[in-house]
Design a protein around this motif. Structure first.
Motif, PDB file in Angstrom:
ATOM      1  N   PRO A  19       0.828  -1.215   0.000  1.00 50.17           N
ATOM      2  CA  PRO A  19       0.000   0.000   0.000  1.00 50.17           C
ATOM      3  C   PRO A  19       0.859   1.261   0.000  1.00 50.17           C
ATOM      4  O   PRO A  19       2.019   1.266   0.435  1.00 50.17           O
ATOM      5  CB  PRO A  19      -0.794  -0.126   1.308  1.00 50.17           C
ATOM      6  CG  PRO A  19       0.096  -0.927   2.203  1.00 50.17           C
ATOM      7  CD  PRO A  19       0.830  -1.885   1.309  1.00 50.17           C
ATOM      8  N   THR A  20       0.279   2.319  -0.483  1.00 48.16           N
ATOM      9  CA  THR A  20       0.924   3.620  -0.413  1.00 48.16           C
ATOM     10  C   THR A  20       0.868   4.139   1.026  1.00 48.16           C
ATOM     11  O   THR A  20       0.112   3.602   1.856  1.00 48.16           O
ATOM     12  CB  THR A  20       0.227   4.608  -1.347  1.00 48.16           C
ATOM     13  OG1 THR A  20      -1.128   4.792  -0.906  1.00 48.16           O
ATOM     14  CG2 THR A  20       0.225   4.093  -2.786  1.00 48.16           C
ATOM     15  N   ARG A  25      -2.133   4.358   6.167  1.00 50.89           N
ATOM     16  CA  ARG A  25      -2.846   5.060   7.246  1.00 50.89           C
ATOM     17  C   ARG A  25      -4.317   4.681   7.257  1.00 50.89           C
ATOM     18  O   ARG A  25      -4.919   4.519   8.333  1.00 50.89           O
ATOM     19  CB  ARG A  25      -2.677   6.563   7.081  1.00 50.89           C
ATOM     20  CG  ARG A  25      -1.267   7.074   7.360  1.00 50.89           C
ATOM     21  CD  ARG A  25      -1.232   8.585   7.467  1.00 50.89           C
ATOM     22  NE  ARG A  25      -1.616   9.212   6.195  1.00 50.89           N
ATOM     23  CZ  ARG A  25      -0.751   9.545   5.246  1.00 50.89           C
ATOM     24  NH1 ARG A  25       0.548   9.282   5.402  1.00 50.89           N
ATOM     25  NH2 ARG A  25      -1.166  10.134   4.131  1.00 50.89           N
ATOM     26  N   ASP A  26      -4.930   4.532   6.078  1.00 46.02           N
ATOM     27  CA  ASP A  26      -6.337   4.134   6.023  1.00 46.02           C
ATOM     28  C   ASP A  26      -6.541   2.734   6.590  1.00 46.02           C
ATOM     29  O   ASP A  26      -7.543   2.468   7.277  1.00 46.02           O
ATOM     30  CB  ASP A  26      -6.835   4.190   4.577  1.00 46.02           C
ATOM     31  CG  ASP A  26      -7.025   5.618   4.088  1.00 46.02           C
ATOM     32  OD1 ASP A  26      -7.129   6.515   4.941  1.00 46.02           O
ATOM     33  OD2 ASP A  26      -7.064   5.834   2.859  1.00 46.02           O
ATOM     34  N   LEU A  27      -5.622   1.824   6.300  1.00 47.09           N
ATOM     35  CA  LEU A  27      -5.740   0.466   6.829  1.00 47.09           C
ATOM     36  C   LEU A  27      -5.642   0.473   8.350  1.00 47.09           C
ATOM     37  O   LEU A  27      -6.427  -0.206   9.037  1.00 47.09           O
ATOM     38  CB  LEU A  27      -4.650  -0.419   6.223  1.00 47.09           C
ATOM     39  CG  LEU A  27      -4.829  -0.802   4.754  1.00 47.09           C
ATOM     40  CD1 LEU A  27      -3.577  -1.483   4.219  1.00 47.09           C
ATOM     41  CD2 LEU A  27      -6.026  -1.726   4.578  1.00 47.09           C
ATOM     42  N   GLY A 195       5.393  -7.575   9.686  1.00 42.39           N
ATOM     43  CA  GLY A 195       5.907  -6.310   9.214  1.00 42.39           C
ATOM     44  C   GLY A 195       5.274  -5.774   7.954  1.00 42.39           C
ATOM     45  O   GLY A 195       5.725  -4.761   7.415  1.00 42.39           O
ATOM     46  N   ARG A 196       4.202  -6.413   7.452  1.00 40.32           N
ATOM     47  CA  ARG A 196       3.542  -5.911   6.254  1.00 40.32           C
ATOM     48  C   ARG A 196       2.083  -6.346   6.252  1.00 40.32           C
ATOM     49  O   ARG A 196       1.665  -7.223   6.998  1.00 40.32           O
ATOM     50  CB  ARG A 196       4.250  -6.398   4.993  1.00 40.32           C
ATOM     51  CG  ARG A 196       4.101  -7.869   4.704  1.00 40.32           C
ATOM     52  CD  ARG A 196       4.904  -8.266   3.458  1.00 40.32           C
ATOM     53  NE  ARG A 196       4.737  -7.299   2.397  1.00 40.32           N
ATOM     54  CZ  ARG A 196       5.706  -6.940   1.571  1.00 40.32           C
ATOM     55  NH1 ARG A 196       6.898  -7.486   1.673  1.00 40.32           N
ATOM     56  NH2 ARG A 196       5.493  -6.060   0.612  1.00 40.32           N
ATOM     57  N   TRP A 197       1.294  -5.719   5.375  1.00 42.07           N
ATOM     58  CA  TRP A 197      -0.124  -6.024   5.251  1.00 42.07           C
ATOM     59  C   TRP A 197      -0.319  -7.199   4.290  1.00 42.07           C
ATOM     60  O   TRP A 197       0.373  -7.308   3.279  1.00 42.07           O
ATOM     61  CB  TRP A 197      -0.900  -4.818   4.738  1.00 42.07           C
ATOM     62  CG  TRP A 197      -1.003  -3.688   5.700  1.00 42.07           C
ATOM     63  CD1 TRP A 197      -0.228  -2.572   5.749  1.00 42.07           C
ATOM     64  CD2 TRP A 197      -1.937  -3.568   6.780  1.00 42.07           C
ATOM     65  NE1 TRP A 197      -0.609  -1.757   6.781  1.00 42.07           N
ATOM     66  CE2 TRP A 197      -1.659  -2.342   7.431  1.00 42.07           C
ATOM     67  CE3 TRP A 197      -2.966  -4.370   7.259  1.00 42.07           C
ATOM     68  CZ2 TRP A 197      -2.385  -1.908   8.533  1.00 42.07           C
ATOM     69  CZ3 TRP A 197      -3.694  -3.934   8.355  1.00 42.07           C
ATOM     70  CH2 TRP A 197      -3.406  -2.724   8.985  1.00 42.07           C
TER      71      TRP A 197
END
Length: 435
Positions: A19-20, A25-27, A195-197
């Motif tokens: 993600p950007t 931040r939205d997540l 460490g990541r989505w």
């Protein structure tokens, strides 16, 4: 379920996301909204229970008590919708699925606690739900409605209110099924792990009915610590010991994290930027170990399911074995339970069967040539001399062969899908036949 086209199964497809910064931040905002809804509903339930308990102490009847707050998801959702303009004036910034995620988690937790308390739920006692902390809970949000799709580029997914998010890996495996009409997305869950989505799609998949390469052959699988698996064909699968191989890296990352300025709830101190970086490094190291272990187990179980029609495994008391402090870490690193779980569903997809040998079947004590059972065999002994024919029986290479014998005896007695009572009876007959 099965139909004319093949087996209809519920399967998950998991992809890493890139993600950007705005999407990141939205997540986090959606995950925080779900946690807020969970904590608000839990506080409301606890206040309702406390109020009713206090009124009972005053001598009021049940009809005079404050109405009980329902614990089901629809009841909690109605209470949230009525109170959200006052308790969360910012609620419109996030998808309704974020709040539904938290409320659904609380409804399940309360249901599990109630069922465990009344004896309707087996296993250890389940405690009353606790408030979710930002530092203890894995950020996650689940989407069940709205725009959930895999883009044609096969490197992007679309989620409600979050829009188009780039994936770190190709989504072609799922995209091909969606375009062919053999898959249908039911929900999508986004979690921050390692460490990541990651996004996991729960999908209804119509799988083509396939048969193993050798449907009539039976193989016994013996799992262990020295070797991950030993097959009755003589094949030995070495144990890669991923956790031991990464021990130095994990120790260094953990030591670095301990020396950084972390959070302190007593003083309200916030963690430093370098502490967050060290924590992310440690999480990535653990995630790499988990991914390597999962990859190896998937390759092994896929090979077994595609080759043999019947696989015989042993029913192990893994929980009891984990009590051994000398072996617990190595047993957990091997992933025996995951291996058996993957075998069960992969072989079922191909029309085969998994036969679970009785836990008390003396496979290690049984000679692989004549079937004689040795009365006592210490754990330290890895090879013994058969007292009937006086030849050396190596361990554990002789064990899987006994699992084949177990399957043959079960077939002779007409018991392949058996109950616990039939298992105990059959085990006694096998011991008498081999002894």
């Amino acid at each position: 379920m099965s139909d004319v086209a093949g087996w209809v199964v519920v399967q998950a497809y998991r992809f890493a996301l890139d993600p950007t910064p705005a999407q990141d931040r939205d997540l986090y905002r959606h995950a925080g909204a779900g946690r807020f809804a969970f904590n608000w509903a839990l506080a409301a339930v606890r206040a309702n229970l406390g109020q009713r308990a206090a009124e009972r102490s005053y001598g009021l009847t049940d009809a005079q008590l404050t109405p009980a707050l329902g614990w089901t998801l629809p009841a909690l959702r109605r209470a949230w919708n009525a109170a959200k303009p006052q308790v969360a004036p910012w609620w419109a910034q996030c998808s309704k699925e974020a709040y539904n995620t938290g409320l659904d988690g609380l409804a399940r937790a309360l249901g599990n606690w109630s069922a465990s308390r009344s004896g309707r739920r087996a296993g250890p006692r389940v405690g009353f739900p606790r408030f979710r902390s930002r530092r203890r809970v894995v950020p996650s949000v689940r989407f069940t409605t709205g725009t959930i799709r895999v883009e044609d580029t096969r490197h992007h997914v679309a989620l409600p209110r979050l829009g188009r998010i780039r994936t770190h890996e190709s989504t072609r495996k799922l995209a091909r099924r969606l375009y062919a009409g053999t898959a249908r997305i039911l929900s999508a869950t986004v979690r921050h792990t390692g460490g990541r989505w990651h996004v996991s799609f729960t999908v209804d998949v119509t799988r083509t009915i396939r048969t193993p390469a050798h449907p009539g052959r039976t193989v016994g699988v013996d799992v262990g610590v020295a070797n991950l698996a030993v097959l009755s064909t003589g094949l030995v699968v070495p144990n890669p010991r991923h956790l031991a191989a990464a021990a130095a890296r994990l120790r260094g990352a953990a030591r670095t994290l301990s020396r950084r300025q972390g959070p302190d709830r007593r003083t309200g101190r916030q963690p430093s930027r370098r502490w967050r970086q060290a924590k992310a490094r440690l999480a990535r190291a653990h995630a790499r170990v988990a991914n390597l272990r999962t990859d190896g187990l998937h390759k092994l179980t896929t090979t077994l399911a595609a080759t043999y029609g019947t696989v015989v495994v042993e029913d192990l008391n893994i929980k009891g074995m984990m009590a051994n402090r000398r072996l617990a870490r190595h047993i957990a690193d091997a992933g025996w339970a995951t291996l058996r779980r993957q075998l069960e569903y992969k072989i079922a997809w191909r029309g085969g069967r998994v036969v679970v040998a009785d836990r008390w079947f003396a496979s290690s004590k049984t000679c692989s040539s004549c079937g004689a059972v040795k009365p006592k065999l210490p754990l330290r002994v890895r090879a013994y001399t058969c007292h009937i024919h006086w030849h050396v029986v190596p361990l554990p290479s002789g064990v899987p062969y006994e699992k084949q014998q177990y399957h043959a005896l079960m077939a002779e007695n007409g018991i392949l899908d058996y109950s616990p009572e039939q298992t105990a009876e059959l085990a006694a007959r096998i011991r008498s036949a081999l002894g």
